[in-house]
Write an enzyme that holds these catalytic residues in place. Structure first.
Site, PDB file in Angstrom:
ATOM      1  N   SER A 142       3.177   7.935 -10.040  1.00 37.04           N
ATOM      2  CA  SER A 142       3.042   8.918 -11.131  1.00 37.04           C
ATOM      3  C   SER A 142       4.329   8.888 -11.944  1.00 37.04           C
ATOM      4  CB  SER A 142       2.855  10.311 -10.524  1.00 37.04           C
ATOM      5  OG  SER A 142       2.989  11.316 -11.501  1.00 37.04           O
ATOM      6  N   TYR A 155       4.718  17.072  -4.520  1.00 44.62           N
ATOM      7  CA  TYR A 155       4.149  15.934  -5.261  1.00 44.62           C
ATOM      8  C   TYR A 155       5.259  14.979  -5.713  1.00 44.62           C
ATOM      9  CZ  TYR A 155       0.921  13.641  -8.606  1.00 44.62           C
ATOM     10  OH  TYR A 155       0.148  12.749  -9.314  1.00 44.62           O
TER      11      TYR A 155
HETATM   12  P1  NAD Z   1      -9.116  12.624  -8.615  1.00 48.72           P
HETATM   13  O1  NAD Z   1      -8.999  14.031  -8.132  1.00 48.72           O
HETATM   14  O2  NAD Z   1     -10.064  12.301  -9.719  1.00 48.72           O
HETATM   15  O3  NAD Z   1      -9.453  11.659  -7.381  1.00 48.72           O
HETATM   16  C1  NAD Z   1      -8.789  11.786  -6.155  1.00 48.72           C
HETATM   17  C2  NAD Z   1      -9.417  10.870  -5.111  1.00 48.72           C
HETATM   18  O4  NAD Z   1      -8.663  11.038  -3.903  1.00 48.72           O
HETATM   19  C3  NAD Z   1     -10.874  11.212  -4.788  1.00 48.72           C
HETATM   20  O5  NAD Z   1     -11.582  10.009  -4.578  1.00 48.72           O
HETATM   21  C4  NAD Z   1     -10.778  11.975  -3.463  1.00 48.72           C
HETATM   22  O6  NAD Z   1     -11.904  11.800  -2.621  1.00 48.72           O
HETATM   23  C5  NAD Z   1      -9.546  11.337  -2.840  1.00 48.72           C
HETATM   24  N1  NAD Z   1      -8.891  12.251  -1.896  1.00 48.72           N
HETATM   25  C6  NAD Z   1      -8.381  13.468  -2.133  1.00 48.72           C
HETATM   26  N2  NAD Z   1      -7.894  14.005  -0.995  1.00 48.72           N
HETATM   27  C7  NAD Z   1      -8.106  13.096  -0.027  1.00 48.72           C
HETATM   28  C8  NAD Z   1      -7.859  13.049   1.375  1.00 48.72           C
HETATM   29  N3  NAD Z   1      -7.308  14.070   2.041  1.00 48.72           N
HETATM   30  N4  NAD Z   1      -8.220  11.955   2.061  1.00 48.72           N
HETATM   31  C9  NAD Z   1      -8.817  10.935   1.435  1.00 48.72           C
HETATM   32  N5  NAD Z   1      -9.083  10.892   0.123  1.00 48.72           N
HETATM   33  C10 NAD Z   1      -8.742  11.973  -0.586  1.00 48.72           C
HETATM   34  O7  NAD Z   1      -7.633  12.222  -8.988  1.00 48.72           O
HETATM   35  P2  NAD Z   1      -6.974  11.118  -9.955  1.00 48.72           P
HETATM   36  O8  NAD Z   1      -6.359  11.821 -11.079  1.00 48.72           O
HETATM   37  O9  NAD Z   1      -7.895   9.980 -10.207  1.00 48.72           O
HETATM   38  O10 NAD Z   1      -5.769  10.656  -9.039  1.00 48.72           O
HETATM   39  C11 NAD Z   1      -5.663   9.379  -8.450  1.00 48.72           C
HETATM   40  C12 NAD Z   1      -4.193   9.084  -8.195  1.00 48.72           C
HETATM   41  O11 NAD Z   1      -3.505   9.040  -9.437  1.00 48.72           O
HETATM   42  C13 NAD Z   1      -3.491  10.160  -7.365  1.00 48.72           C
HETATM   43  O12 NAD Z   1      -2.613   9.553  -6.449  1.00 48.72           O
HETATM   44  C14 NAD Z   1      -2.711  10.940  -8.393  1.00 48.72           C
HETATM   45  O13 NAD Z   1      -1.562  11.547  -7.854  1.00 48.72           O
HETATM   46  C15 NAD Z   1      -2.352   9.838  -9.371  1.00 48.72           C
HETATM   47  N6  NAD Z   1      -2.011  10.299 -10.708  1.00 48.72           N
HETATM   48  C16 NAD Z   1      -2.898  10.990 -11.470  1.00 48.72           C
HETATM   49  C17 NAD Z   1      -2.521  11.422 -12.737  1.00 48.72           C
HETATM   50  C18 NAD Z   1      -3.455  12.187 -13.647  1.00 48.72           C
HETATM   51  O14 NAD Z   1      -2.988  12.662 -14.681  1.00 48.72           O
HETATM   52  N7  NAD Z   1      -4.710  12.316 -13.338  1.00 48.72           N
HETATM   53  C19 NAD Z   1      -1.239  11.141 -13.206  1.00 48.72           C
HETATM   54  C20 NAD Z   1      -0.369  10.440 -12.401  1.00 48.72           C
HETATM   55  C21 NAD Z   1      -0.756  10.020 -11.155  1.00 48.72           C
END
Ligand code: NAD
Length: 260
Positions: A142, A155
């Protein structure tokens, strides 16, 4: 005949993980999908990917905060695909609160899912990659792997930790045909952000859509949400031969957030 590659994308039932799984599948890569969701939900996504991209796709449900279940996930990977060539550590969760009030159980959970799980999947994936003499590990960190923000202690600690962990894996495997990189996205259009947009809207008395642009602008000069497929495309590029010397890197896709 070249062997068809297999990718394990954690947290691929939603958001960045799902977009990445589809982008990899579109390049002919077999996919082990994973998430917290039940088998009916996950298997429906796998069937959709198989039909759309004509590649094998399977789903395994496991809570990554439980190390023993990560062993089960890898047993399934071995049974279904015989190993893994590409590992995308993507599953992640967020919990916002000041450090002084941060619940200890939430701290443990955020660290377990966003950081420790990547250690476990990596240690289980590396033997397959080392034997094959080829591997790609991409950790979805991130912008918060590079800079801090108030109320995100766990985080930010987890994502900074993931960036550091990635560097070590890259160094240890640099001569073995295996690369390890972090991608550091900024505000990306996924359900993960909904709670933060809702809270911002409430605090500032603005509707949800307005809260989105309001919150984005508190951090990033680029005023829009990033499409999750942009992260998937970067993962695919890191899997090409052209990217074989890109290793140990932390690549921001963050609308100039961390350029400031
Ligand atoms: P999302 O909420 O759409 O998806 C999260 C996924 O993680 C889902 O498939 C869920 O089933 C899985 N998950 C959650 N808790 C879990 C657990 N305990 N065990 C197994 N699986 C689990 O989120 P996203 O935004 O697509 O995030 C994906 C990655 O990107 C994350 O690591 C997040 O920190 C990172 N990220 C997201 C953003 C953003 O703005 N959305 C920015 C920077 C980084």
């Amino acid at each position: 005949m070249t062997k068809i590659k297999t990718a394990l994308v954690t947290g691929s039932t939603s958001g960045i993980g799902l977009a990445t799984a589809k982008t990899l599948a579109a390049k002919g890569i077999q996919i082990m999908l994973h998430g917290l969701e039940d088998n009916t939900t996950g298997e429906a996504i796998a069937a959709e990917i198989e039909q759309a991209y004509n590649v094998k796709a399977r789903y395994f449900s496991a809570d990554l905060s439980q190390a023993a279940l990560i062993d089960d996930l890898f047993n399934a990977v071995q049974t279904e695909f015989g190993g893994v060539d590409i590992l995308v550590n993507n599953a992640g969760i967020q919990y916002t609160c000041t450090t002084v009030d941060y619940p200890a159980d939430k701290w443990d959970l955020v660290l377990a899912v966003n950081l420790s799980a990547a250690f476990h999947t990596t240690r289980l994936a590396l033997p397959f990659m080392q034997e094959a003499g080829w591997g790609r590990i991409v950790n979805i960190a991130s912008a918060h792997g590079l800079v801090g923000s108030a109320n995100k202690s766990a985080y930010c600690a987890a994502k900074h930790g993931l960036v550091g962990f990635t560097k070590v894996v890259a160094i240890e495997n640099a001569e073995l045909g295996i690369t390890a990189n972090s991608i550091c996205p900024g505000w990306t259009d996924t359900p993960l952000l909904n709670q933060q947009f809702a809270a911002y809207g409430e605090q500032n008395g603005v509707p949800f859509e307005e809260a989105k642009s309001g919150l984005i602008k508190t951090k990033a000069p680029y005023p829009k949400l990033i499409d999750p497929s942009a992260i998937g495309e970067m993962v695919c590029f890191l899997c090409t031969d052209a990217a074989q010397a890109i290793t140990g890197s932390s690549l921001p896709i963050d609308g100039a957030w961390t350029a400031q």
